[in-house]
Write an enzyme that holds these catalytic residues in place. Structure first.
Site, PDB file in Angstrom:
ATOM      1  N   GLU A 134       1.969  -8.156   8.689  1.00 23.60           N
ATOM      2  CA  GLU A 134       2.251  -6.712   8.808  1.00 23.60           C
ATOM      3  C   GLU A 134       3.024  -6.200   7.599  1.00 23.60           C
ATOM      4  O   GLU A 134       3.250  -5.010   7.447  1.00 23.60           O
ATOM      5  CB  GLU A 134       3.049  -6.421  10.086  1.00 23.60           C
ATOM      6  CG  GLU A 134       2.198  -6.296  11.318  1.00 23.60           C
ATOM      7  CD  GLU A 134       1.035  -5.335  11.152  1.00 23.60           C
ATOM      8  OE1 GLU A 134       1.265  -4.198  10.714  1.00 23.60           O
ATOM      9  OE2 GLU A 134      -0.097  -5.731  11.443  1.00 23.60           O
TER      10      GLU A 134
ATOM     11  N   PRO B 134       0.831  -1.218   0.000  1.00 27.73           N
ATOM     12  CA  PRO B 134       0.000   0.000   0.000  1.00 27.73           C
ATOM     13  C   PRO B 134       0.856   1.255   0.000  1.00 27.73           C
ATOM     14  O   PRO B 134       0.352   2.347  -0.231  1.00 27.73           O
ATOM     15  CB  PRO B 134      -0.817  -0.124   1.288  1.00 27.73           C
ATOM     16  CG  PRO B 134      -0.103  -1.110   2.137  1.00 27.73           C
ATOM     17  CD  PRO B 134       0.644  -2.015   1.222  1.00 27.73           C
TER      18      PRO B 134
ATOM     19  N   ASP C  43     -10.732   1.949 -24.376  1.00 31.45           N
ATOM     20  CA  ASP C  43     -11.094   1.866 -22.958  1.00 31.45           C
ATOM     21  C   ASP C  43     -10.781   3.157 -22.219  1.00 31.45           C
ATOM     22  O   ASP C  43      -9.914   3.920 -22.643  1.00 31.45           O
ATOM     23  CB  ASP C  43     -10.277   0.757 -22.270  1.00 31.45           C
ATOM     24  CG  ASP C  43     -10.895  -0.611 -22.463  1.00 31.45           C
ATOM     25  OD1 ASP C  43     -12.093  -0.674 -22.737  1.00 31.45           O
ATOM     26  OD2 ASP C  43     -10.152  -1.600 -22.323  1.00 31.45           O
TER      27      ASP C  43
ATOM     28  N   ARG D 271      -4.357  -8.179 -20.447  1.00 39.85           N
ATOM     29  CA  ARG D 271      -5.328  -7.879 -21.505  1.00 39.85           C
ATOM     30  C   ARG D 271      -4.749  -6.952 -22.564  1.00 39.85           C
ATOM     31  O   ARG D 271      -5.322  -6.776 -23.626  1.00 39.85           O
ATOM     32  CB  ARG D 271      -6.640  -7.344 -20.930  1.00 39.85           C
ATOM     33  CG  ARG D 271      -6.548  -6.021 -20.262  1.00 39.85           C
ATOM     34  CD  ARG D 271      -7.770  -5.788 -19.395  1.00 39.85           C
ATOM     35  NE  ARG D 271      -8.990  -5.612 -20.166  1.00 39.85           N
ATOM     36  CZ  ARG D 271      -9.343  -4.494 -20.806  1.00 39.85           C
ATOM     37  NH1 ARG D 271      -8.529  -3.455 -20.772  1.00 39.85           N
ATOM     38  NH2 ARG D 271     -10.468  -4.417 -21.456  1.00 39.85           N
TER      39      ARG D 271
HETATM   40  N1  SAM Z   1       1.358  -2.913   7.587  1.00 43.39           N
HETATM   41  C1  SAM Z   1       1.323  -2.593   6.186  1.00 43.39           C
HETATM   42  C2  SAM Z   1       1.186  -1.079   6.026  1.00 43.39           C
HETATM   43  O1  SAM Z   1       0.498  -0.474   6.838  1.00 43.39           O
HETATM   44  O2  SAM Z   1       1.723  -0.524   5.049  1.00 43.39           O
HETATM   45  C3  SAM Z   1       0.167  -3.295   5.490  1.00 43.39           C
HETATM   46  C4  SAM Z   1       0.342  -4.780   5.387  1.00 43.39           C
HETATM   47  S1  SAM Z   1      -0.979  -5.574   4.542  1.00 43.39           S
HETATM   48  C5  SAM Z   1      -1.994  -6.093   5.866  1.00 43.39           C
HETATM   49  C6  SAM Z   1      -0.287  -7.093   3.987  1.00 43.39           C
HETATM   50  C7  SAM Z   1       0.157  -7.094   2.548  1.00 43.39           C
HETATM   51  O3  SAM Z   1      -0.953  -6.833   1.699  1.00 43.39           O
HETATM   52  C8  SAM Z   1       1.187  -6.073   2.136  1.00 43.39           C
HETATM   53  O4  SAM Z   1       2.497  -6.502   2.458  1.00 43.39           O
HETATM   54  C9  SAM Z   1       1.001  -5.963   0.644  1.00 43.39           C
HETATM   55  O5  SAM Z   1       1.692  -6.969  -0.053  1.00 43.39           O
HETATM   56  C10 SAM Z   1      -0.496  -6.216   0.504  1.00 43.39           C
HETATM   57  N2  SAM Z   1      -1.292  -4.998   0.309  1.00 43.39           N
HETATM   58  C11 SAM Z   1      -2.154  -4.445   1.195  1.00 43.39           C
HETATM   59  N3  SAM Z   1      -2.743  -3.366   0.700  1.00 43.39           N
HETATM   60  C12 SAM Z   1      -2.270  -3.201  -0.552  1.00 43.39           C
HETATM   61  C13 SAM Z   1      -2.503  -2.257  -1.567  1.00 43.39           C
HETATM   62  N4  SAM Z   1      -3.346  -1.251  -1.406  1.00 43.39           N
HETATM   63  N5  SAM Z   1      -1.834  -2.394  -2.740  1.00 43.39           N
HETATM   64  C14 SAM Z   1      -0.957  -3.408  -2.915  1.00 43.39           C
HETATM   65  N6  SAM Z   1      -0.694  -4.343  -1.978  1.00 43.39           N
HETATM   66  C15 SAM Z   1      -1.335  -4.243  -0.812  1.00 43.39           C
END
Ligand code: SAM
Length: 248
Positions: A115, A88, A167, A152
């Site tokens: 995490e 994220p 698109d 795609r």
């Molecule tokens: N503790 C992290 C933080 O606050 O940045 C979030 C961890 S999340 C619960 C677990 C995993 O989900 C991340 O390591 C990532 O690979 C994935 N993930 C969660 N949200 C995402 C997003 N918006 N885009 C891409 N990957 C995401």
């Protein structure tokens, strides 16, 4: 094109990749995808992939060693692949990224859980992507979203090359509205121009509807879209009579 996915939950990829456009393209081998279970690179006898965070606090952190081994193995097979970390905290994935990533020979997606991943892993990846400002429980869904958007665009996957170009976001705008038969339904009629058979007028109407939609829903996109003088004049006319436009 090769997609490699490194994940703790390979089963999540089973059915999304079997159905629809992607499923057909995979059958025709228009691209390849391999799902790698990260646990295979963890140490026996317990194959642990996570550990408590240094400094304390809740949750677990994915250990760097299994990830490093997995990435080295997968990279050896596809040395020119780019490694993408799902997080994220990465930059937001957009259509223009899908277009440029579709030109790569291969992509390796690294999916986090818990995490997140030990910070040191970031130094081995080529890019970090987020699919939006929200937190998922794992990177698998983010990787699937990206694979779908990128695959795609691989030549031949959609069958009709034109459909991806028109698109939303393809030309920086939202796409125009679509209608199909019947010409009238529930008291609502399809715009006459679409029934006219006049391709020039239809193209003009579509361009204008695309501009109108973008102005209404995503005006931010207009700052970077390629616009002609006629487009700008049309947008100006809409801005001058916003009340009428709101009703559409
Ligand atoms: N503790 C992290 C933080 O606050 O940045 C979030 C961890 S999340 C619960 C677990 C995993 O989900 C991340 O390591 C990532 O690979 C994935 N993930 C969660 N949200 C995402 C997003 N918006 N885009 C891409 N990957 C995401």
């Amino acid at each position: 094109m090769n997609f490699d996915i490194i994940t703790l939950f390979p089963a999540l990829f089973d059915s999304p990749l079997q159905a629809g456009v992607l499923g057909r393209a995979l059958e025709k081998q228009l691209f390849h995808i391999e799902i790698h279970n990260l646990r295979n690179w963890a140490d026996p006898p317990h194959f642990v992939v996570d550990d408590a965070p240094y400094g304390g606090g809740g949750g677990m952190v994915m250990k760097p060693e299994p990830i490093h081994r997995a990435m080295e193995t997968v990279r050896r097979k596809n040395p020119r692949s780019r490694v993408l970390l799902m997080t994220p905290q990465g930059r937001t994935f957009r259509q223009r990224d899908a277009i440029s990533l579709a030109r790569e020979e291969g992509l390796i997606f690294l999916c986090g859980r818990y995490e997140g991943i030990d910070e040191r892993v970031r130094s081995w990846v080529d890019d970090e992507f987020s699919i939006g400002d929200f937190v998922l429980s794992g990177g698998e869904f983010a990787a699937l979203v990206m694979v779908d958007a990128i695959a795609r665009l691989v030549p031949g996957v959609l069958g009709n090359e034109l459909s991806a170009g028109a698109d939303s976001f393809g030309d920086g705008l939202l796409e125009y509205p679509h209608f199909t038969r019947p010409a009238e339904f529930a008291g609502m009629r399809v715009p006459e121009v679409l029934l006219s058979g006049n391709h020039g007028q239809i193209a003009r109407w579509r361009r204008r509807e695309s501009l109108r939609r973008t102005l209404q829903r995503r005006p931010d996109l207009l700052d970077s879209a390629e616009l002609t003088g006629e487009d700008r004049a049309f947008l100006e006319s809409l801005r001058k009579r916003p009340e009428e436009d709101q009703r559409r």
